[in-house]
Design a protein around this motif. Structure first.
Motif, short mmCIF file in Angstrom:
data_model
loop_
_atom_site.label_atom_id
_atom_site.label_comp_id
_atom_site.label_asym_id
_atom_site.label_seq_id
_atom_site.Cartn_x
_atom_site.Cartn_y
_atom_site.Cartn_z
N GLN A 52 12.00 19.32 23.47
CA GLN A 52 11.94 19.18 24.93
C GLN A 52 10.93 20.15 25.53
O GLN A 52 10.12 19.78 26.38
N GLU A 53 10.97 21.38 25.07
CA GLU A 53 10.05 22.39 25.59
C GLU A 53 8.61 22.03 25.27
O GLU A 53 7.69 22.23 26.09
N ALA A 54 8.38 21.49 24.08
CA ALA A 54 7.02 21.10 23.68
C ALA A 54 6.49 19.96 24.55
O ALA A 54 5.31 19.94 24.93
N ILE A 55 7.35 19.00 24.87
CA ILE A 55 6.94 17.89 25.75
C ILE A 55 6.59 18.42 27.13
O ILE A 55 5.56 18.04 27.71
N LEU A 56 7.43 19.30 27.64
CA LEU A 56 7.17 19.87 28.97
C LEU A 56 5.87 20.67 28.97
O LEU A 56 5.09 20.62 29.93
N GLU A 57 5.63 21.39 27.89
CA GLU A 57 4.40 22.18 27.81
C GLU A 57 3.17 21.29 27.69
O GLU A 57 2.13 21.55 28.30
N ARG A 58 3.28 20.21 26.90
CA ARG A 58 2.13 19.33 26.65
C ARG A 58 1.79 18.48 27.87
O ARG A 58 0.63 18.31 28.23
N TYR A 59 2.82 17.93 28.51
CA TYR A 59 2.57 16.91 29.53
C TYR A 59 3.04 17.28 30.93
O TYR A 59 2.74 16.57 31.89
N GLY A 60 3.80 18.37 31.07
CA GLY A 60 4.42 18.65 32.36
C GLY A 60 3.45 18.97 33.46
O GLY A 60 3.58 18.48 34.59
N ASN A 61 2.46 19.80 33.17
CA ASN A 61 1.53 20.24 34.22
C ASN A 61 0.31 19.34 34.29
O ASN A 61 -0.35 19.10 33.28
N VAL A 62 0.01 18.85 35.49
CA VAL A 62 -1.23 18.10 35.70
C VAL A 62 -2.27 19.11 36.17
O VAL A 62 -2.37 19.42 37.35
N LYS A 63 -3.00 19.69 35.21
CA LYS A 63 -3.93 20.77 35.53
C LYS A 63 -5.32 20.20 35.79
O LYS A 63 -6.01 19.78 34.87
N LEU A 64 -5.71 20.23 37.05
CA LEU A 64 -6.99 19.62 37.44
C LEU A 64 -7.96 20.63 38.04
O LEU A 64 -8.95 20.24 38.63
N ASP A 65 -7.68 21.93 37.87
CA ASP A 65 -8.53 22.90 38.54
C ASP A 65 -9.96 22.87 38.03
O ASP A 65 -10.90 23.19 38.76
N SER A 66 -10.16 22.47 36.78
CA SER A 66 -11.52 22.45 36.25
C SER A 66 -12.35 21.30 36.80
O SER A 66 -13.55 21.23 36.59
N LEU A 67 -11.70 20.39 37.56
CA LEU A 67 -12.44 19.30 38.18
C LEU A 67 -12.97 19.68 39.56
O LEU A 67 -13.75 18.94 40.14
N ASP A 68 -12.49 20.80 40.09
CA ASP A 68 -12.79 21.13 41.48
C ASP A 68 -13.73 22.33 41.53
O ASP A 68 -13.40 23.41 41.04
N THR A 69 -14.91 22.16 42.11
CA THR A 69 -15.95 23.18 42.04
C THR A 69 -15.64 24.40 42.88
O THR A 69 -16.27 25.44 42.69
N ASP A 70 -14.68 24.35 43.79
CA ASP A 70 -14.41 25.55 44.57
C ASP A 70 -13.25 26.36 44.00
O ASP A 70 -12.79 27.32 44.61
N GLY A 71 -12.80 25.98 42.80
CA GLY A 71 -11.78 26.77 42.12
C GLY A 71 -10.37 26.55 42.63
O GLY A 71 -9.48 27.35 42.36
N SER A 72 -10.11 25.50 43.37
CA SER A 72 -8.76 25.25 43.89
C SER A 72 -7.78 25.08 42.74
O SER A 72 -8.09 24.49 41.72
N ALA A 73 -6.59 25.58 42.91
CA ALA A 73 -5.62 25.60 41.80
C ALA A 73 -4.74 24.36 41.83
O ALA A 73 -4.14 24.05 42.84
N TYR A 74 -4.69 23.67 40.69
CA TYR A 74 -3.79 22.53 40.54
C TYR A 74 -2.78 22.79 39.43
O TYR A 74 -2.09 21.88 39.00
N ASN A 75 -2.73 24.01 38.92
CA ASN A 75 -1.95 24.23 37.72
C ASN A 75 -0.44 24.16 37.95
O ASN A 75 0.33 24.17 37.01
N GLN A 76 0.00 24.13 39.18
CA GLN A 76 1.42 23.99 39.46
C GLN A 76 1.81 22.54 39.75
O GLN A 76 2.97 22.25 40.05
N LEU A 77 0.87 21.63 39.65
CA LEU A 77 1.14 20.23 39.94
C LEU A 77 1.87 19.58 38.77
O LEU A 77 1.32 19.49 37.67
N LYS A 78 3.10 19.18 38.99
CA LYS A 78 3.91 18.58 37.94
C LYS A 78 3.74 17.07 37.94
O LYS A 78 3.74 16.43 39.00
#
Length: 938
Positions: A190-216
């Motif tokens: 369960q923990e591995a699934i949450l770690e692999r897929y839980g966070n929708v991390k899109l900060d590297s798509l945004d040139t102004d450095g906006s944080a998406y790392n808390q987006l579930k």
């Protein structure tokens, strides 16, 4: 001393070689070895100066290394006896001063690779027993380094003087577990699934450095609608551009001729289907036990499966035990690992392959699948690009559903290029993901801005700006119906107003996706997969929709030649070859990549595309010929040989090239491949038969002789010399592998010949090689079941063969083929009670339980004899555990009771007794888990 060895893990070293090689070292010279091993790395960590810590880490590292070596030997088809011959060479090898230093260097801070060239060269310089030519030192080096990084991470004594976490991120979720048996820990899963897929991390798509790392993902996921597809005709669902349509037809991904009446009928039928929520369809397990979810690129197929896995992972562990366990297998990763030898099937992928979400014990997965307690999801059938391998995967899926009929299975695929018939024949139903509707788009926009903005005014302004653009611009609204493109719009909208022109919006989005990346992220995590998938789909979109744009060809050439993402390079190469077939620069780029790129996967892709798209180009044959003769990667040489044989059969130099490779190449795999291609493609050539006969009789390598024998039997069965040659090989070849192959071919191709049966009987009774006796027994049982001598021979093998595996094979053949014979039942009971080998007793118990638990023909059918017999085995079998992986007959009998007598009045008390009192800790743990399950269902 013995207590110390147990603490350091010597007694449960993985595999035969690990025990034999590391055990003596630990007894004799462990302290001296650790000094040399950790000479450089000791100053890198606090805690490494402790001698006990050094010894524990050393043993773990050496176990991992030797297990990887043993795995490579087994992949090369070496028998158990052949593997054992490497015990002494490996002892000498790991005691070499250079090897100690190289293996120890994996513990150095910041180590990115170990010196595999010296590993390979030292083996040769020491003049040790030659390794199989397929032996992959580079692969061993990579996997060993990853395992050492895991060892460092898991050590509670070791702390890096500098921050080691950045280095460790690269190995996250890729622990190679060769030789290490994983547990079946659902909480960890369960923990591995949450770690692999839980966070929708899109900060590297945004040139102004906006944080998406808390987006579930579960907060942003919008369940889509689906329509069922009864007659899949992509043209009925999509209006394809004419040039793209033609390209798909030429590549075989669409049918060449379309009946317009049939097309209109398919369209009408498709749009008559009711629209349903995809989650409602998935909940309907009775109607949609086997399901294929189709969709466009970026339509949310993978996200849907990840969401389903996350829903289970977020459930309380007590509840999760009673729910189907989600097994999510990404087929692109699976096929690559299968090709590299990391796994042979889906269970092995989950058990030991890099790229699996979390390693789960395949035997326990098997038990869950048999019980129907799983939801198995195969993601991305279309991402298996090779059409032949895609067919293999479909076969694997079909076989999987046959083996585990109680399990729910979901497959996803892109609709273009998908051919439904085989899975439809396997009772899969098909649904198509629909475009997002206005309400769904609005819900996504609201959730997105609520979760990714902190400034209230900015949130409202940009949410309204995006919603207005979609409401007032038809081109933007059309693109927003795709979840991936809607996400891209939300990112673009954060920093600028969206272009109103559809083409310019698509252009800006694709440029953003192709170039604006921050590569400082975990390459195996959820962010990386999302980034990789988006970029790949963007490349396809650019190549498809802007093929005539002057910047597209240079962009594809740049990505194919130098991008840091291997999958994206492969995609760019394919788009180059298929979209710019007539452009001279495209061929030149592919030729250069095929000849000189440093990555073998890139060279192989270029080779395949040259063969498929440029067959008539005057330089294509020469490029393939060069790769077949001299590429440094053996797998690529095999690919080139097959492309030459199958695509250039009529070329004047093709046969001569294959003949040269078959006769004189230094690598066995190359000779075998060339022989196979000559036999299958040039059967009528005057020189082929003589070459095969010579190879079968006198080639110095047994694997080449075996390959030649197979091809002779299958392609030249009626030739007057073939039978005699096979008989001679079966009787007198010095290598058991060749004799085994000849036996199999005689039994299959010459079953009715008068000499075949006596030869098989002689081999089954008296050949000195146990594997060959097994082969002969299987062929006799399957091909000569009704012959009067077969049953007595099998019975004699069960009673008196000296090898346990031969006895196991004979028991299985008796149980399957002679169940109704009066002596079989008694003989299996005798083996279950008295055989000296625990594996034989396990097999006999399992066969008795499977074959006789409900046999109405037996007078004892309504008597409790089987339950009483199994109870007797549970309480009185003399098994004592010596190795972690040994099978316990008492546990086999207990499993049979749980399967066939779950409601018996004594079952629970028997489980409780074993959980409390059995001498085997593994059986006690098993019984305790089963008690928990029984309690949850009561």
């Amino acid at each position: 001393m013995l207590e110390g060895l147990a603490v350091w893990g010597i007694f449960n070293a993985g595999g035969y070689l690990a025990k034999e090689v590391i055990g003596p070292l630990a007894k004799d010279a462990l302290e001296d070895y650790t000094k040399d091993f950790f000479k450089e790395s000791i100053k890198e960590y606090t805690g490494l100066s402790d001698q006990d810590t050094q010894k524990k880490l050393l043993v773990k590292a050496l176990k991992a290394f030797v297990a990887l070596v043993e795995k490579e030997l087994k992949i090369a088809d070496l028998s158990k006896q052949e593997v054992k011959q490497y015990t002494k060479p490996l002892k000498q090898y790991i005691n070499n001063q250079s090897i100690k230093a190289i293996l120890g260097s994996a513990f150095n801070y910041g180590c990115q690779e170990i010196d595999t060239e010296t590993l390979a060269k030292t083996w040769v310089e020491l003049k040790l027993l030659p390794l199989p030519e397929e032996f992959r030192w580079k692969y061993i080096g990579r996997q060993y380094l990853k395992q050492v990084q895991t060892i460092i991470k898991q050590s509670d004594k070791l702390r890096p003087i500098r921050n080691f976490e950045n280095i460790e991120a690269i190995a996250k979720n890729t622990e190679a577990t060769a030789g290490i048996i994983p547990d079946f820990d659902l909480r960890e899963y369960q923990e591995a699934i949450l770690e692999r897929y839980g966070n929708v991390k899109l900060d590297s798509l945004d040139t102004d450095g906006s944080a998406y790392n808390q987006l579930k993902l579960w907060n942003i996921f919008i369940p889509q609608n689906v329509r069922e597809v009864h007659d899949l005709m992509p043209e009925a669902i999509h209006e394809l551009p004419k040039d793209y349509d033609q390209k798909l037809r030429e590549s075989g991904q669409l049918e060449q001729e379309i009946d317009q009446k049939e097309l209109e009928k398919a369209k009408k039928l498709y749009y008559q289907q009711p629209i349903k929520s995809v989650l409602d369809v998935i909940k309907d397990s009775q109607s949609y036990r086997y399901l294929v979810v189709l969709g466009d690129p970026g339509s949310g197929k993978s996200t849907l499966l990840q969401y389903l896995a996350l829903e289970w992972a977020r459930t309380d562990i007590t509840t999760a035990f009673s729910l189907p366990i989600p097994l999510l297998i990404e087929l692109r990763t699976y096929i690559r690992n299968r090709d590299s030898g990391q796994c042979n099937n889906f269970l092995e992928f989950c058990h030991q392959s890099s790229g699996a979400i979390c390693h789960l014990n395949q035997h326990q997965i098997h038990d869950q699948l048999k019980a129907g307690n799983a939801l198995v999801m195969f993601d991305g059938l279309d991402e298996v690009f090779d059409l032949g391998k895609r067919e293999d995967v479909i076969t694997d899926i079909h076989r999987f559903t046959n083996k585990y009929p109680k399990v729910r299975v979901i497959v996803t695929s892109r609709v273009i290029g998908y051919k439904p018939q085989r899975l439809r024949d396997a009772e899969f139903r098909h649904v198509m993901l629909q475009d997002l509707e206005s309400e769904q788009i609005q819900t996504f926009i609201e959730h997105w801005h609520e979760l990714t903005f902190t400034d209230q005014a900015d949130k409202v302004r940009k949410r309204e700006r995006l919603q207005k653009a979609i409401d007032t611009s038809s081109p933007i609204r059309q693109l927003a119906q795709n979840p991936l493109l809607l996400t891209m719009m939300a990112i673009l909208n954060r920093n600028q107003e969206l272009p109103r022109d559809r083409s310019e919006l698509y252009n800006q989005s694709s440029r953003l996706l192709l170039h604006q990346w921050d590569y400082d992220y975990d390459p195996y995590g959820n962010e990386a997969k999302l980034v990789r998938d988006i970029r790949i789909k963007a490349v396809v979109a650019v190549a498809t929709h802007w093929q005539d744009h002057p910047d597209t060809l240079p962009l594809l050439q740049e990505l194919a030649g130098s991008d840091t993402d291997l999958d994206l390079r492969v995609t760019a190469i394919k788009q180059l070859a298929q979209g710019y077939k007539d452009h001279p620069d495209a061929f030149a780029t592919l030729q250069e990549l095929a000849r000189s790129d440093t990555d073998s996967w890139v060279r192989r892709t270029a080779i395949e595309q040259l063969a498929q798209c440029y067959k008539d180009h005057p330089d294509a044959f020469a490029t393939l010929q060069q790769s077949a003769r001299s590429d440094t990667d053996l797998d690529l040489r095999v690919t080139a040989i097959k492309q030459l044989a199958q695509g250039y059969k009529d070329h004047p130099d093709a046969f001569a090239t294959l003949q040269q490779l078959a006769c004189s190449d230094i690598y066995v795999l190359v000779r075998r491949t060339a022989i196979e291609q000559l036999a299958q493609g040039y059967q009528d050539h005057p020189d082929t038969l003589a070459l095969l006969q010579q190879s079968a009789r006198s080639n110095t390598d047994s694997r080449v002789r075996a390959t030649a024998i197979e091809q002779l039997a299958q392609g030249y069965q009626d030739h007057p010399d073939t039978l005699a040659l096979l008989q001679q090989s079966a009787r007198s070849d010095p290598d058991s592998r060749v004799r085994r192959t000849a036996i199999e071919q005689l039994a299959q191709c010459y079953q009715d010949h008068r000499d075949t049966l006596p030869l098989l009987q002689q081999s089954a009774r008296s050949d000195t090689n146990w594997e060959l006796r097994i082969t002969a027994i299987e062929q006799l049982a399957q091909g000569y079941q009704d012959h009067r001598d077969t049953l007595p021979l099998l019975q004699a093998s069960v009673r008196s063969d000296t090898d346990s595996w031969v006895r196991i094979t004979a028991i299985e053949q008796l149980a399957q083929g002679y169940q109704d014979h009066r002596d079989t039942f008694a003989l299996l009971q005798q083996s279950a009670r008295f055989d000296t080998d625990s594996d034989v007793r396990v097999t006999a118990i399992e066969q008795l339980a499977q074959g006789w638990h409900d046999r109405v023909a037996w007078p004892t059918a309504n008597q409790p004899w089987l339950f009483e017999f199994l109870c007797d085995r549970i309480l009185h079998d003399p098994f004592e555990r010596k190795e972690r992986w040994d099978d316990n007959p008492r546990q086999a009998a207990l499993k049979a009771i749980l399967e066939y007598y779950p409601n018996h009045s004594q079952t629970r008390s028997l489980l409780q007794d074993r959980a409390d009192h059995d001498s085997d800790p593994k059986l006690r743990k098993f019984a305790q888990k089963e008690l928990v399950k029984l309690s949850s269902f009561s």
